[in-house]
Design a protein around this motif. Structure first.
Motif, PDB file in Angstrom:
ATOM      1  N   VAL A 158       0.858  -1.055  -0.070  1.00  0.00           N
ATOM      2  CA  VAL A 158       0.021  -0.081  -0.201  1.00  0.00           C
ATOM      3  C   VAL A 158       0.912   1.074  -0.073  1.00  0.00           C
ATOM      4  O   VAL A 158       1.728   1.197   1.093  1.00  0.00           O
ATOM      5  CB  VAL A 158      -0.960   0.030   1.207  1.00  0.00           C
ATOM      6  N   ILE A 159       0.926   1.994  -1.148  1.00  0.00           N
ATOM      7  CA  ILE A 159       1.769   3.258  -1.319  1.00  0.00           C
ATOM      8  C   ILE A 159       0.860   4.242  -1.589  1.00  0.00           C
ATOM      9  O   ILE A 159       0.019   4.053  -2.454  1.00  0.00           O
ATOM     10  CB  ILE A 159       2.883   2.973  -2.211  1.00  0.00           C
ATOM     11  N   GLY A 160       0.958   5.315  -0.946  1.00  0.00           N
ATOM     12  CA  GLY A 160       0.109   6.571  -1.100  1.00  0.00           C
ATOM     13  C   GLY A 160       0.075   7.744  -0.072  1.00  0.00           C
ATOM     14  O   GLY A 160       1.047   7.668   0.722  1.00  0.00           O
ATOM     15  N   THR A 161      -0.773   8.518  -0.001  1.00  0.00           N
ATOM     16  CA  THR A 161      -0.958   9.700   0.865  1.00  0.00           C
ATOM     17  C   THR A 161      -2.358   9.528   1.668  1.00  0.00           C
ATOM     18  O   THR A 161      -3.297   9.507   1.048  1.00  0.00           O
ATOM     19  CB  THR A 161      -0.789  11.169   0.386  1.00  0.00           C
ATOM     20  N   ILE A 162      -1.917   9.508   3.070  1.00  0.00           N
ATOM     21  CA  ILE A 162      -3.242   9.515   3.980  1.00  0.00           C
ATOM     22  C   ILE A 162      -4.039  10.795   3.615  1.00  0.00           C
ATOM     23  O   ILE A 162      -3.565  11.668   3.267  1.00  0.00           O
ATOM     24  CB  ILE A 162      -2.544   9.640   5.509  1.00  0.00           C
ATOM     25  N   GLY A 163      -5.513  10.430   3.676  1.00  0.00           N
ATOM     26  CA  GLY A 163      -6.290  11.630   3.236  1.00  0.00           C
ATOM     27  C   GLY A 163      -6.819  11.307   1.689  1.00  0.00           C
ATOM     28  O   GLY A 163      -7.894  11.840   1.652  1.00  0.00           O
ATOM     29  N   TYR A 164      -6.066  10.874   0.873  1.00  0.00           N
ATOM     30  CA  TYR A 164      -6.356  10.797  -0.448  1.00  0.00           C
ATOM     31  C   TYR A 164      -6.748   9.390  -0.996  1.00  0.00           C
ATOM     32  O   TYR A 164      -7.341   9.336  -1.956  1.00  0.00           O
ATOM     33  CB  TYR A 164      -5.521  11.683  -1.359  1.00  0.00           C
ATOM     34  N   GLU A 202     -11.007  20.147  -1.497  1.00  0.00           N
ATOM     35  CA  GLU A 202      -9.942  21.070  -1.042  1.00  0.00           C
ATOM     36  C   GLU A 202      -9.954  22.292  -1.774  1.00  0.00           C
ATOM     37  O   GLU A 202      -9.828  23.255  -1.211  1.00  0.00           O
ATOM     38  CB  GLU A 202      -8.436  20.355  -1.211  1.00  0.00           C
ATOM     39  N   ILE A 203     -10.160  22.230  -3.048  1.00  0.00           N
ATOM     40  CA  ILE A 203     -10.111  23.578  -3.820  1.00  0.00           C
ATOM     41  C   ILE A 203     -11.390  24.302  -3.532  1.00  0.00           C
ATOM     42  O   ILE A 203     -11.187  25.692  -3.665  1.00  0.00           O
ATOM     43  CB  ILE A 203     -10.216  22.969  -5.514  1.00  0.00           C
ATOM     44  N   LYS A 258      -9.411  24.039   2.452  1.00  0.00           N
ATOM     45  CA  LYS A 258      -9.144  23.153   3.756  1.00  0.00           C
ATOM     46  C   LYS A 258      -8.124  22.167   3.272  1.00  0.00           C
ATOM     47  O   LYS A 258      -8.801  21.572   2.073  1.00  0.00           O
ATOM     48  CB  LYS A 258     -10.208  22.854   4.696  1.00  0.00           C
ATOM     49  N   VAL A 259      -7.315  21.431   4.186  1.00  0.00           N
ATOM     50  CA  VAL A 259      -6.371  20.144   3.805  1.00  0.00           C
ATOM     51  C   VAL A 259      -7.423  18.733   3.857  1.00  0.00           C
ATOM     52  O   VAL A 259      -8.240  19.048   4.988  1.00  0.00           O
ATOM     53  CB  VAL A 259      -5.126  20.343   4.531  1.00  0.00           C
ATOM     54  N   THR A 294       2.513   7.880   2.969  1.00  0.00           N
ATOM     55  CA  THR A 294       3.073   9.376   2.877  1.00  0.00           C
ATOM     56  C   THR A 294       2.351  10.104   3.926  1.00  0.00           C
ATOM     57  O   THR A 294       1.053  10.196   3.457  1.00  0.00           O
ATOM     58  CB  THR A 294       3.348   9.814   1.540  1.00  0.00           C
ATOM     59  N   LEU A 295       2.732  10.781   4.578  1.00  0.00           N
ATOM     60  CA  LEU A 295       2.058  11.916   5.399  1.00  0.00           C
ATOM     61  C   LEU A 295       2.188  13.070   4.588  1.00  0.00           C
ATOM     62  O   LEU A 295       3.180  13.588   4.298  1.00  0.00           O
ATOM     63  CB  LEU A 295       2.708  12.156   6.754  1.00  0.00           C
ATOM     64  N   PRO A 296       1.042  13.976   4.157  1.00  0.00           N
ATOM     65  CA  PRO A 296       1.279  15.294   3.496  1.00  0.00           C
ATOM     66  C   PRO A 296       2.017  16.095   4.237  1.00  0.00           C
ATOM     67  O   PRO A 296       2.081  16.178   5.518  1.00  0.00           O
ATOM     68  CB  PRO A 296      -0.362  15.456   3.663  1.00  0.00           C
TER      69      PRO A 296
END
Length: 238
Positions: free
Chosen positions: A91-97, A123-124, A128-129, A235-237
């Motif tokens: 599992v590779i990626g960014t938390i939240g997305y 977000e756009i 907000k993140v 990945t943590l943003p």
């Protein structure tokens, strides 16, 4: 060696989260449409179906005309034409997305990118993140559930970036919010395709479906058993 076109406006995160001049709704709308067209291209219109797997603001670059370009295909996967979904042991990626089925079961598909796109749109709209904590009635929510709760309470105007308060585009912003919530629905099969998303964004007379609750990451992936992930890189943003 990887050579990129020079993108003078940097990445999208610096424009929507930075301290500088905020983008108008007209520019934000163009960026949303441009990202949607780019994802449609890699999913359906290129020679092969590419699943990006890490769509987030820092991976959207802006040229001098504020046209978005999707970047960083380092963890992208190619899918064959008859493949609707696939599995990975990592599992590779960014938390939240991350889509919930990818986070929990390591299953990815074009619908995983559509989930990430929905988060990007929220977000756009809000400035907000995705991974923040936002309060409603004394309870904390991530951006997806915060937007969903405001939608259910018919308070979408509270989601909108305050810098857009003087722009008379309320109905269009609400429509884009609805499209985003359709993209982040919990079940992958309930999410629209990218082709359908583009039609919804460009057809104001089209009646949109009502979104169901968004996916969440309340539990960590199960790492027991031989079929479970052998590695995880989240990945943590920044």
């Amino acid at each position: 060696m990887l050579v990129y076109e020079y993108m003078p406006k940097k990445s999208l995160d610096s424009s929507i989260f930075g301290a500088g001049e905020k983008l108008s709704w007209y520019v934000r709308r163009r960026i949303i449409e441009g990202i949607a067209q780019g994802i449609l291209y890699i999913h359906e219109q290129s020679n092969m179906c590419v699943i990006h797997r890490d769509l987030k603001p820092s991976n959207i670059l802006l040229d001098n005309e504020m046209n978005p370009k999707i970047s960083d295909f380092g963890i992208a996967r190619i899918c064959t034409s008859n493949m609707t979904e696939s599995n990975t042991t990592t599992v590779i990626g960014t938390i939240g997305y991350m889509a919930p089925e990818y986070f929990s079961h390591r299953t990815y598909s074009a619908k995983s990118d559509i989930f990430s796109f929905g988060v990007l749109v929220l977000e756009i709209i809000s400035g907000k993140v995705a991974f923040g904590s936002y309060q409603i009635d004394g309870r904390s929510h991530d951006l997806r559930r915060y937007a969903w709760q405001l939608w259910k309470d018919e308070k979408c105007e509270e989601l909108v970036d305050p810098s857009l308060s003087e722009e008379n585009e309320g109905m269009d912003i609400i429509r884009c919010t609805q499209v985003a919530l359709l993209c982040v629905q919990e079940r992958a099969e309930d999410r629209p395709t990218m082709r359908e998303v583009n039609v919804m964004l460009n057809s104001n007379n089209m009646t949109l479906s009502l979104p169901t609750k968004p996916g969440c990451h309340d539990t960590a992936p199960d790492t027991s058993g031989a079929s479970q992930p052998t590695d995880m890189s989240i990945t943590l943003p920044r």
